[in-house]
Design an enzyme around this catalytic site. Structure first.
Site, PDB file in Angstrom:
ATOM      1  N   HIS A 237      -3.468  -8.644  -2.071  1.00  0.00           N
ATOM      2  CA  HIS A 237      -2.362  -7.947  -1.961  1.00  0.00           C
ATOM      3  C   HIS A 237      -0.813  -8.749  -1.869  1.00  0.00           C
ATOM      4  CE1 HIS A 237      -5.669  -5.684  -0.405  1.00  0.00           C
ATOM      5  NE2 HIS A 237      -5.019  -4.664  -0.305  1.00  0.00           N
TER       6      HIS A 237
ATOM      7  N   CYS B  12      -9.907  -2.598   6.080  1.00  0.00           N
ATOM      8  CA  CYS B  12      -8.513  -1.690   5.712  1.00  0.00           C
ATOM      9  C   CYS B  12      -7.990  -0.954   6.959  1.00  0.00           C
ATOM     10  CB  CYS B  12      -9.228  -0.494   4.357  1.00  0.00           C
ATOM     11  SG  CYS B  12      -7.721   0.239   3.838  1.00  0.00           S
TER      12      CYS B  12
ATOM     13  N   GLY C 189      -2.395  -1.216   7.413  1.00  0.00           N
ATOM     14  CA  GLY C 189      -2.823  -1.875   8.591  1.00  0.00           C
ATOM     15  C   GLY C 189      -3.242  -3.283   8.560  1.00  0.00           C
TER      16      GLY C 189
END
Ligand code: PYC
Length: 332
Positions: free
Chosen positions: A223, A90, A254
């Site tokens: 995602h 992450c 990120g």
């Protein structure tokens, strides 16, 4: 019975939450962070749910747990927890975790200005700049990122046919660029992002079912990135990333920015040495850069870096009382 007690430091990275658990987390064996992640998911996932979901968290909650690294060449081990699960990597979480760990004295760098972290997806390095005790900026050198599948055509209920790229930057992303069948992020409300994203994710997962070629523990499209042109004068592009069941990343994301730079490099739109400033849905910026090339399981890959900032917003001693019928969290 005593409640479980977690000592947390709450922060945000460019708007997205990072709850750093510095005390009270389960003690795990001295194995790699990838293996720790498997053990945590199998035996301790209640900790994530209690700390991420309501009433202590919310739909976009995210955080990390600090562990000693299992490798000599790392300063800190980090397990990422989020409403969607335990992420392999992450980016906003790394920037927030490093800021918290340095400002609170949870890590002492061997070389001022540099740290190495062991994360489930591998080893990453970070550089930071601080003014006295306070960290001004963090740049993370992410794991190799690559375009997994280009121009995937899917049929999305309620939206029709859509062409997406599947790209990896520490998590797998479906990247949706503006196209004839879809005008782009600028034309979308947050409610539409929340309604359409799970349908896109399901359709793309069915079509591609991505698995990391070198680490099969990392798999699945988690995602969805909705892309568009920039609004901010310094940015090259804008995006909104959907995660979990109802989360929209407030930061420019990120791992998503890494995935997008890999996608754009593979399509000839970026090259080594180029900067890529990515704008979030609330107008905050990450400063990405294509640092070099790599290879991931036969795919041409890039080595991306991401620069951003985080701020600590509170110290939070969280209690989980098993007599509470909602002790382990809930979602609407
Ligand atoms: O910054 O990598 C990221 C991230 C993943 C999910 C939310 N943010």
């Amino acid at each position: 019975m005593h409640p479980h007690t977690f000592l947390c430091v709450d922060a945000h990275t460019c708007g997205n939450p990072v709850r750093v658990v510095a005390g009270g987390a389960p003690v795990l064996p001295n194995v790699s962070m990838g293996e720790k992640r498997q053990i945590f998911v199998a035996e301790h996932d209640w900790v994530r749910r209690a700390l991420m979901f309501e009433p202590r968290g919310h739909d976009a909650m995210s955080g990390s747990i600090l562990y000693p690294p299992s490798r000599e060449d790392c300063d800190l081990g980090v397990l990422f927890i989020e409403v969607s699960g335990c992420l392999p990597m992450c980016g906003h979480g790394t920037i927030g975790t490093v800021t918290v760990a340095l400002e609170q004295g949870f890590v002492v760098p061997r070389t001022e200005g540099r740290l190495a972290l062991e994360v489930p997806a591998g080893r990453i390095e970070v550089e930071y700049r601080r003014d006295g005790r306070f960290v001004e900026e963090v740049r993370l050198y992410n794991i190799p990122s690559y375009l997994h599948a280009a121009d995937v055509r899917v049929e999305v209920p309620g939206l029709g046919p859509l062409t997406v790229d599947v790209s990896y930057g520490g998590n797998f992303y479906a990247i949706v660029e503006p196209q004839p069948e879809w005008p782009g992020l600028d034309a979308m409300t947050s409610a539409e992002i929340l309604t359409l994203s799970p349908l896109v994710r399901q359709a793309v997962q069915q079509a591609v079912a991505p698995v990391h070629p070198e680490d099969p523990r990392i798999q699945g499209l988690s995602h969805v990135m909705w892309a568009d042109r920039a609004r901010h004068p310094q940015a090259h592009a804008r995006n909104a990333v959907f995660y979990g069941d109802k989360g929209i990343d407030r930061s420019p994301c990120g791992t998503g920015t890494s995935a997008r730079m890999a996608q754009r490099t593979a399509k000839g739109l970026l090259k080594v040495g180029d900067d890529f400033v990515h704008e979030s849905i609330i107008g905050t910026l990450f400063h990405g850069r294509v640092e070099g090339t790599a290879e991931v399981g036969g795919h041409a890959a890039i080595r991306p870096s991401i620069g951003g900032w985080a701020r600590v917003i509170g110290h939070n001693t969280i209690l989980v009382d098993e007599r509470d019928p909602l002790a382990f969290g809930f979602q609407l």
